[in-house]
Design a protein around this motif. Structure first.
Motif, PDB file in Angstrom:
ATOM      1  N   LEU A 851      32.477 -24.417   7.369  1.00  0.00           N
ATOM      2  CA  LEU A 851      32.607 -25.611   8.200  1.00  0.00           C
ATOM      3  C   LEU A 851      31.317 -25.898   8.959  1.00  0.00           C
ATOM      4  O   LEU A 851      30.956 -27.035   9.213  1.00  0.00           O
ATOM      5  N   GLU A 852      30.616 -24.841   9.295  1.00  0.00           N
ATOM      6  CA  GLU A 852      29.418 -25.012  10.117  1.00  0.00           C
ATOM      7  C   GLU A 852      28.214 -25.417   9.273  1.00  0.00           C
ATOM      8  O   GLU A 852      27.472 -26.333   9.614  1.00  0.00           O
ATOM      9  N   LYS A 853      28.037 -24.739   8.135  1.00  0.00           N
ATOM     10  CA  LYS A 853      26.792 -24.884   7.384  1.00  0.00           C
ATOM     11  C   LYS A 853      26.862 -25.885   6.246  1.00  0.00           C
ATOM     12  O   LYS A 853      25.862 -26.468   5.866  1.00  0.00           O
ATOM     13  N   CYS A 854      28.027 -26.027   5.678  1.00  0.00           N
ATOM     14  CA  CYS A 854      28.130 -26.837   4.467  1.00  0.00           C
ATOM     15  C   CYS A 854      27.892 -28.306   4.801  1.00  0.00           C
ATOM     16  O   CYS A 854      28.371 -28.809   5.822  1.00  0.00           O
ATOM     17  N   GLN A 855      27.132 -28.989   3.973  1.00  0.00           N
ATOM     18  CA  GLN A 855      26.876 -30.405   4.201  1.00  0.00           C
ATOM     19  C   GLN A 855      27.578 -31.259   3.150  1.00  0.00           C
ATOM     20  O   GLN A 855      27.443 -32.476   3.139  1.00  0.00           O
ATOM     21  N   ASN A 856      28.328 -30.619   2.281  1.00  0.00           N
ATOM     22  CA  ASN A 856      29.012 -31.339   1.216  1.00  0.00           C
ATOM     23  C   ASN A 856      30.343 -31.891   1.743  1.00  0.00           C
ATOM     24  O   ASN A 856      31.275 -31.141   2.056  1.00  0.00           O
ATOM     25  N   GLY A 857      30.406 -33.227   1.870  1.00  0.00           N
ATOM     26  CA  GLY A 857      31.585 -33.865   2.458  1.00  0.00           C
ATOM     27  C   GLY A 857      32.864 -33.530   1.732  1.00  0.00           C
ATOM     28  O   GLY A 857      33.904 -33.303   2.356  1.00  0.00           O
ATOM     29  N   GLU A 858      32.777 -33.463   0.428  1.00  0.00           N
ATOM     30  CA  GLU A 858      33.984 -33.216  -0.371  1.00  0.00           C
ATOM     31  C   GLU A 858      34.573 -31.847  -0.031  1.00  0.00           C
ATOM     32  O   GLU A 858      35.784 -31.705   0.205  1.00  0.00           O
ATOM     33  N   TYR A 881      42.899 -17.847  16.017  1.00  0.00           N
ATOM     34  CA  TYR A 881      41.525 -18.345  15.946  1.00  0.00           C
ATOM     35  C   TYR A 881      41.402 -19.751  16.504  1.00  0.00           C
ATOM     36  O   TYR A 881      40.505 -20.500  16.130  1.00  0.00           O
ATOM     37  N   LEU A 882      42.342 -20.096  17.399  1.00  0.00           N
ATOM     38  CA  LEU A 882      42.403 -21.452  17.938  1.00  0.00           C
ATOM     39  C   LEU A 882      41.060 -21.931  18.480  1.00  0.00           C
ATOM     40  O   LEU A 882      40.569 -22.989  18.113  1.00  0.00           O
ATOM     41  N   GLN A 883      40.446 -21.094  19.290  1.00  0.00           N
ATOM     42  CA  GLN A 883      39.224 -21.531  19.961  1.00  0.00           C
ATOM     43  C   GLN A 883      38.085 -21.784  18.964  1.00  0.00           C
ATOM     44  O   GLN A 883      37.415 -22.811  19.028  1.00  0.00           O
ATOM     45  N   GLU A 884      37.916 -20.862  18.023  1.00  0.00           N
ATOM     46  CA  GLU A 884      36.831 -20.994  17.052  1.00  0.00           C
ATOM     47  C   GLU A 884      37.053 -22.217  16.172  1.00  0.00           C
ATOM     48  O   GLU A 884      36.137 -23.008  15.928  1.00  0.00           O
ATOM     49  N   LEU A 885      38.286 -22.364  15.701  1.00  0.00           N
ATOM     50  CA  LEU A 885      38.585 -23.493  14.826  1.00  0.00           C
ATOM     51  C   LEU A 885      38.371 -24.807  15.557  1.00  0.00           C
ATOM     52  O   LEU A 885      37.745 -25.730  15.039  1.00  0.00           O
ATOM     53  N   LEU A 886      38.879 -24.856  16.789  1.00  0.00           N
ATOM     54  CA  LEU A 886      38.779 -26.096  17.557  1.00  0.00           C
ATOM     55  C   LEU A 886      37.308 -26.487  17.736  1.00  0.00           C
ATOM     56  O   LEU A 886      36.945 -27.651  17.595  1.00  0.00           O
ATOM     57  N   ALA A 887      36.479 -25.494  18.016  1.00  0.00           N
ATOM     58  CA  ALA A 887      35.057 -25.787  18.224  1.00  0.00           C
ATOM     59  C   ALA A 887      34.453 -26.396  16.969  1.00  0.00           C
ATOM     60  O   ALA A 887      33.700 -27.378  17.034  1.00  0.00           O
ATOM     61  N   ALA A 891      32.891 -30.246  16.383  1.00  0.00           N
ATOM     62  CA  ALA A 891      31.561 -30.501  15.817  1.00  0.00           C
ATOM     63  C   ALA A 891      31.669 -31.461  14.635  1.00  0.00           C
ATOM     64  O   ALA A 891      30.873 -32.382  14.485  1.00  0.00           O
ATOM     65  N   LEU A 892      32.698 -31.267  13.808  1.00  0.00           N
ATOM     66  CA  LEU A 892      32.830 -32.113  12.625  1.00  0.00           C
ATOM     67  C   LEU A 892      33.355 -33.513  12.950  1.00  0.00           C
ATOM     68  O   LEU A 892      33.260 -34.413  12.125  1.00  0.00           O
ATOM     69  N   SER A 893      33.921 -33.692  14.150  1.00  0.00           N
ATOM     70  CA  SER A 893      34.439 -35.022  14.479  1.00  0.00           C
ATOM     71  C   SER A 893      33.303 -36.026  14.615  1.00  0.00           C
ATOM     72  O   SER A 893      33.549 -37.220  14.732  1.00  0.00           O
ATOM     73  N   THR A 894      32.064 -35.564  14.616  1.00  0.00           N
ATOM     74  CA  THR A 894      30.930 -36.508  14.611  1.00  0.00           C
ATOM     75  C   THR A 894      30.078 -36.300  13.363  1.00  0.00           C
ATOM     76  O   THR A 894      28.907 -36.664  13.352  1.00  0.00           O
ATOM     77  N   PHE A 895      30.647 -35.717  12.322  1.00  0.00           N
ATOM     78  CA  PHE A 895      29.930 -35.487  11.062  1.00  0.00           C
ATOM     79  C   PHE A 895      29.494 -36.824  10.476  1.00  0.00           C
ATOM     80  O   PHE A 895      30.335 -37.670  10.135  1.00  0.00           O
ATOM     81  N   ARG A 896      28.187 -37.012  10.378  1.00  0.00           N
ATOM     82  CA  ARG A 896      27.651 -38.339  10.119  1.00  0.00           C
ATOM     83  C   ARG A 896      28.006 -38.893   8.738  1.00  0.00           C
ATOM     84  O   ARG A 896      28.438 -40.038   8.618  1.00  0.00           O
ATOM     85  N   SER A 897      27.863 -38.088   7.703  1.00  0.00           N
ATOM     86  CA  SER A 897      27.837 -38.703   6.374  1.00  0.00           C
ATOM     87  C   SER A 897      29.212 -38.909   5.738  1.00  0.00           C
ATOM     88  O   SER A 897      29.289 -39.491   4.660  1.00  0.00           O
ATOM     89  N   LEU A 906      39.661 -34.849  13.303  1.00  0.00           N
ATOM     90  CA  LEU A 906      40.401 -35.370  14.451  1.00  0.00           C
ATOM     91  C   LEU A 906      41.894 -35.085  14.311  1.00  0.00           C
ATOM     92  O   LEU A 906      42.578 -34.746  15.275  1.00  0.00           O
ATOM     93  N   GLU A 907      42.407 -35.202  13.085  1.00  0.00           N
ATOM     94  CA  GLU A 907      43.833 -34.904  12.871  1.00  0.00           C
ATOM     95  C   GLU A 907      44.131 -33.446  13.191  1.00  0.00           C
ATOM     96  O   GLU A 907      45.173 -33.128  13.774  1.00  0.00           O
TER      97      GLU A 907
END
Lengths: 961, 155
Positions: A851-858, A881-887, A891-897, A906-907
């Motif tokens: 989730l952190e490193k991958c840039q592949n949207g699919e 792992y609530l806290q880690e996942l939520l973080a 971060a991905l809620s503003t994933f640009r591409s 967001l869901e």
């Protein structure tokens, strides 16, 4: 000498019990020994009494109690014929006296009394004697719970065995019972009492004590009881409430108190009070006299009306309406001059609400429907009053949605009428006949919604349509079925058609099916699709399938449509073997379709006829799947023909047809021609990915089903060599693709070579991104390689592979190797849910890295979807792992591409807000809300929508409501 | 509690906003429009009935005005009856919901549709007064009722 001897025995008995606690197991054993001695005749009951004498009349209460314990235990266990009536007489007298004794002696005396009551030969006067002694000497509610229960059990057993004596006691007994149970608070005792009291109440006339009895019970109504968590008795409110209501409605003497009580509680704001009140109003109908219901009819009706009209609680509404039906049914026992005014009162009140655009329209209609259900008289009366009114409203209403609403409710009246009269014919009822006309009228309107609504309503009452209306429908059907319409109309149209075919099959055959004439291919398509809806009816099946078959054999363009429709039909009725057999055996569909393909081979080409080829393949698969080995062998020669014609013409379209024929053959059915090289060739060289994939699947299918181990080894060796050649050149992607399919085929059958091929794939993953996709192929459930296609599927092979491969990837992951993260994504995409949860803790690190490193949207979307699924069902692992996942979601809620990644993230955030422990969420709340504010201004509307929902959920987390 | 308006008229809900292909394209920017604001407030519950503001025609798409460039939004709402005592509460609910759902750059005006309520001006004044709105939201009873109105039911 003798006396001394007796004393010895005496002493020995007392000594035997000396220092023995009464709760001891040894104590019980000794008592049982005494009982056995008496039963076997080695001693007598009299002797026992003699021996116990000293204890029983001992001046110290503890000793008396001890003696009583022994005697009572014996009485409980002894066989009843060992004690003579005279002895019983004296024992009973003794016990009656003991009930007056020291408070320490009373519990055991009660136990003894209970034991005595079960003796059938207990003298009559002693029943009375014992009960009187209880009533006079024992204040029941001052005893302990268990002793109270014993008193109630004495009442119960005396009622069962000694009804005559009790009735002779008259009001004394009733009064005694009332006094004893007045004020009981223990739920266990109450449940016992509530279950017993109806029997008691049914056997005694309470007379002047009825109000007293009722008050004692009414104080529990409505039952307010909350079970503590982990309650061992498992008594809940519902059981208590329903047994109490059975008591309140047990005797007609309660009627004058019960109905006012119920009506009073019904008007309270407490919802359980409402439910319980409705319950007793309904239950009372069985036993309370009619006059009381007449007296309270207005009250009952207006209260129920209030509940239904102003209510948000669906369950309560349902209960209220059901009670309404029961009460109105009870009232219908009245002569008409009493009953009709009540009906007309109700109908007049509700009439005013029947304006379709107001809030009360639907609930009022519901009440009227339920009123109709209560009795035939009510149905006739309400329909005569209301239906013409609503028909009028229909005519003067201009809004289609309102007209549909009215029509739906009118049709409901028809259904209720036919149900209650158990007769579908409504020709005798003029207002209802008008409803059928309205249905016809609505289904011919220009407005699409109205037309759809009209057709839908018609489909519900086809049984009741008069013949002239049916004729009109048939005429219209002939053109409607084959003309083009939006789905909105088409769907209810077919529903009506089906419903008519069910109720009036012959007429449909004569006036619709025989009359339709088809002028173009569009009409043909719709005609065949319409026929599909009724093909399951036995009457039509063979004719319809023959029609389909005829069109499949016609000229090329018509056959395209015929085959397409036939494929849809087979898919819709995939479980219907009758249809498959008729097509497969009787009509010989598959060979005929193959002939068709071979005849038109010069016209058919890929990709222009992709649909046709696909249809033929699907049809063959469905039919072959259900055929026996012998029938399949018969077809194998046809397959060979197709294969050789492929070899001579290289028409790649034929690969699709071949797949349809070969992939569903049983394992022991062998083809004459060896097609592995052909398939590898297609898979490597074909420019169309679709065909190449089919070739791969078929190749895997054949390898998986191959029974000849030696040939399989050779095949694999040859394939490996061929593929290795391509691993260096530009065909690398294709080679990896093919080898993934081969790996899958091997893993599925649990072949030893599976591991070798897997290792190879992992090695490729180090340098080639393409290999990651191979894992998706292996994990994915593929219909071409299933047990339905007679493949070799080892139990849980996917789960096993998932466990192994994820462990391996997690262990070997290095910063430099991004492809591993991709592979994890592809594996998760198809991973079975349960094993994902099991393995979650082991792989969570690499998933978070992905989730952190991958840039592949699919890939991100896939991983988010899997996590979303777990979060939605509140799996325990996600909580950890609530806290880690939520973080990472934030971060991905503003994933640009990719906006889809943002939405999914967001869901996930939204669903974290529900169903997780508050103490874990609250510390994160402000952070989440602040971060989500950024997403509210996202450039995509759909993302903003997701952000709004997520943010609101988090704001409402601990909000006051 | 007696209802002020026992049998209000109910209107049909409009269909869900269709998703256009350009809305699914990550590269194109979708501007805020009146329908988007309407979708935010249509599902607010009426304090009296188990119905939404949309079904009662208290809020309508056509009575919402969005000015994206100047960052202002104006929402007009219509109480079901001119003496409706719930008017202020409904207005507050709309305000609070928009406060929570819109980016902070927007200035939101919530007002009564002119001519539809007896004490229109005083209600408008109350709703426009930031201090009073803030004070109202401190009131535990009031915020409870508002939260109930805007709670989105999770299906």
């Amino acid at each position: 000498m003798q006396i001394k001897n007796m004393d010895n025995i005496n002493n020995s008995l007392v000594e035997q019990f000396h220092n023995l606690n009464k709760d001891d197991a040894e104590f019980l054993k000794k008592c049982l020994k005494l009982v056995e001695d008496i039963n076997q005749g080695s001693s007598t009951f009299l002797q026992l009494i003699e021996q116990l004498k000293g204890l029983l009349i001992d001046p110290v209460p503890t000793n008396r109690e001890y003696g009583m314990q022994i005697l009572t235990q014996v009485l409980e266990e002894i066989s009843h014929n060992q004690i003579t009536p005279t002895q019983l007489h004296f024992v009973s007298d003794f016990y009656a006296e003991r009930l007056k004794d020291h408070h320490q002696v009373v519990p055991v005396a009660l136990r003894g009394t209970l034991a005595l009551m079960s003796f059938n030969n207990l003298p009559e006067e002693q029943v009375r004697n014992l009960l009187q002694s209880i009533f006079q000497n024992i204040p029941c509610q001052q005893q302990q719970q268990h002793d109270r229960l014993n008193i109630y059990k004495i009442f119960q057993i005396s009622l069962e065995n000694r009804l005559r004596e009790l009735q002779a006691m008259g009001f004394d007994y009733i009064y005694g019972v009332i006094t004893a149970l007045d004020g009981e608070r223990d739920p266990r005792n109450l449940l016992f009492l509530f279950n017993w009291l109806p029997k008691f109440l049914k056997r005694f006339t309470l007379g002047h004590l009825s109000e007293e009895m009722f008050e004692v019970l009414a104080c529990y109504f409505p039952v307010d009881f909350r079970t503590p968590p982990q309650d061992p008795n498992s008594i809940n409110r519902q059981t208590l409430a329903s047994s109490l209501s059975a008591c309140l409605c047990a005797t007609s003497e309660f009627a004058e108190y019960c109905l006012p009580l119920a009506l009073e509680k019904l008007s309270s704001s407490l919802s359980i009070a409402k439910f319980d009140s409705l319950d007793i109003i309904g239950k009372g109908c069985d036993i309370f006299p009619l006059s009381f219901y007449v007296q309270h009819s207005t009250d009952i009706w207006s209260q129920i009306q209030r509940e239904v009209l102003n209510n948000g609680d669906e369950e309560l509404e349902k209960v209220a309406l059901d009670t309404f039906v029961i009460v109105m049914n009870k009232l219908s026992q009245n002569p008409d001059n009493v009953y009709k005014p009540i009906l007309s009162d109700i109908v007049d009140t509700l009439k005013g609400n029947l304006v379709p655009n107001t809030k009360l329209f639907i609930p009022s209609c519901k009440m009227l429907h339920h009123l109709c259900k209560s009795s035939k008289t009510a149905a006739t009366f309400v329909i005569a009053e209301i239906v013409p009114l609503m028909v009028n409203t229909f005519h003067i209403t201009l809004t289609p949605s309102h007209q549909i609403l009215i029509l739906n409710n009118l049709v409901h009246f028809v259904r209720i009428y036919t149900d209650i009269y158990e007769n579908a014919d409504i020709s005798g009822n003029l207002p209802l006949s008008q409803v059928t006309c309205l249905c016809l009228k609505a289904s011919l309107e220009n407005d699409l919604d109205l037309r759809a609504g009209g057709l839908h309503c018609t489909s519900i009452i086809t049984n009741s349509l008069p013949s002239d209306i049916r004729k009109c429908f048939y005429e219209n059907m002939c053109s409607l079925l084959i003309s083009e319409q939006p789905d909105l109309v088409r769907f209810p149209l077919l529903k009506t058609f089906k419903s008519l075919a069910e109720s009036h099959g012959d007429e449909v055959q004569m006036y619709v099916l025989n009359q339709i004439s088809i002028n173009n291919n569009g009409e043909l398509y719709r005609y065949l699709r319409s026929l599909s809806t009724i093909v399951e009816m036995e009457k039509f099946t063979e004719d319809i399938l023959a029609t389909f078959f005829k069109y499949c054999q016609a000229n090329f363009d018509v056959a395209l449509i015929g085959i397409d429709c036939l494929r849809q039909l087979l898919e819709e009725y995939a479980g219907n073997t009758r249809i498959q057999c008729y097509l497969g055996e009787t009509l010989q569909l598959v060979p005929n379709l193959l002939d068709f393909v071979l005849n038109y081979l010069n016209i058919i080409d890929y990709p222009n006829h992709k649909q046709l080829l696909g249809d033929i393949s699907t049809i063959s698969k469905i039919i072959l799947r259900h055929q026996s080995g012998e029938t399949q062998i018969g077809l194998a020669s046809k397959c060979d023909k197709v294969i050789s014609s492929y070899r001579s013409g290289q028409n790649v379209g034929l690969v699709i047809v071949m797949d349809g024929l070969v992939s569903c053959l049983r394992r022991d059915v062998k083809l004459q021609l060896y097609i592995v090289p052909d398939l590898l060739d297609v898979a490597m060289k074909c420019p169309y990915d679709f065909i190449a994939t089919i070739a791969c699947q078929l190749l895997a299918n054949i390898l998986n089903k191959n029974l000849d181990e030696e040939q399989l080894e050779n095949d694999l060796k040859w394939l490996e060599e061929c593929l290795n050649k391509h691993l260096e050149n530009d065909k690398l992607g294709k080679a990896i693709h093919i080898s993934s399919w081969i790996t899958k085929a091997l893993l599925m059958r649990g072949h030893v070579k599976g591991a070798v091929w897997t290792e190879k794939l992992i090695r490729l993953l180090d340098d080639h991104e393409e290999a990651a996709k191979g894992f998706e192929i292996i994990m994915k459930n593929c219909p071409a390689l299933s047990e339905e296609s007679f493949c070799n599927v080892k139990f849980l092979y996917r789960q096993k592979f998932f466990m192994e491969i994820t462990t391996l990837l997690t262990q070997n992951y290095k910063e430099s190797n991004k492809n591993y993260l991709l592979a994890i994504g592809y594996i998760l995409k198809e991973a079975p849910r349960q094993v994902f949860i099991m393995q979650f803790k082991k792989i969570v690190k690499i998933v978070l890295l992905c989730l952190e490193k991958c840039q592949n949207g699919e890939i991100l979307l896939v991983v988010l979807e899997r996590l979303y699924d777990l979060i939605q069902s509140k799996e325990a692992v996600t909580e950890e792992y609530l806290q880690e996942l939520l973080a990472s979601f934030i971060a991905l809620s503003t994933f640009r591409s990719s906006m889809n990644v943002r939405i999914k993230a967001l869901e996930c955030i939204q669903h974290f807000a529900v169903g997780y422990p508050m103490y874990k969420l609250l510390p994160l709340k402000q952070d989440v809300i602040r971060n989500l504010a950024l997403c509210l201004d996202d450039k995509k509307r759909l993302v903003r929508k997701g952000a709004v929902e997520a943010r609101l959920s988090w704001i409402m987390l601990d909000a006051l409501t | 509690m007696e209802l002020e308006n026992i049998n209000p008229s109910i209107y049909k809900k409009i269909s869900e906003r269709p998703i256009l292909p350009e809305e699914e394209d990550n590269e194109i920017e979708d501007e805020f429009d009146s329908r988007e604001i309407f979708d935010l407030i249509r599902s607010i519950n009426d304090p009296e009935h188990p119905l939404t503001l949309e079904e009662l025609h208290v809020v309508e798409d056509s009575l919402i005005d969005v000015d994206n460039r100047n960052n202002t939004i104006k929402v007009l709402y219509t109480p079901t009856i001119p003496h409706c005592s719930m008017a202020t509460l409904i207005g507050l609910s709309i305000r609070v919901k928009l406060l929570r759902c819109l980016p902070p750059r927007f200035k939101v005006h919530v007002e009564i549709n002119p001519g539809t309520h007896a004490s229109e001006h005083s209600v408008n004044k109350q709703l426009a007064d930031k201090e009073r709105v803030a004070a109202a939201l401190e009131n535990t009873h009031l915020i409870k009722v508002i939260n109930q109105c805007i709670a989105n039911k999770i299906e």
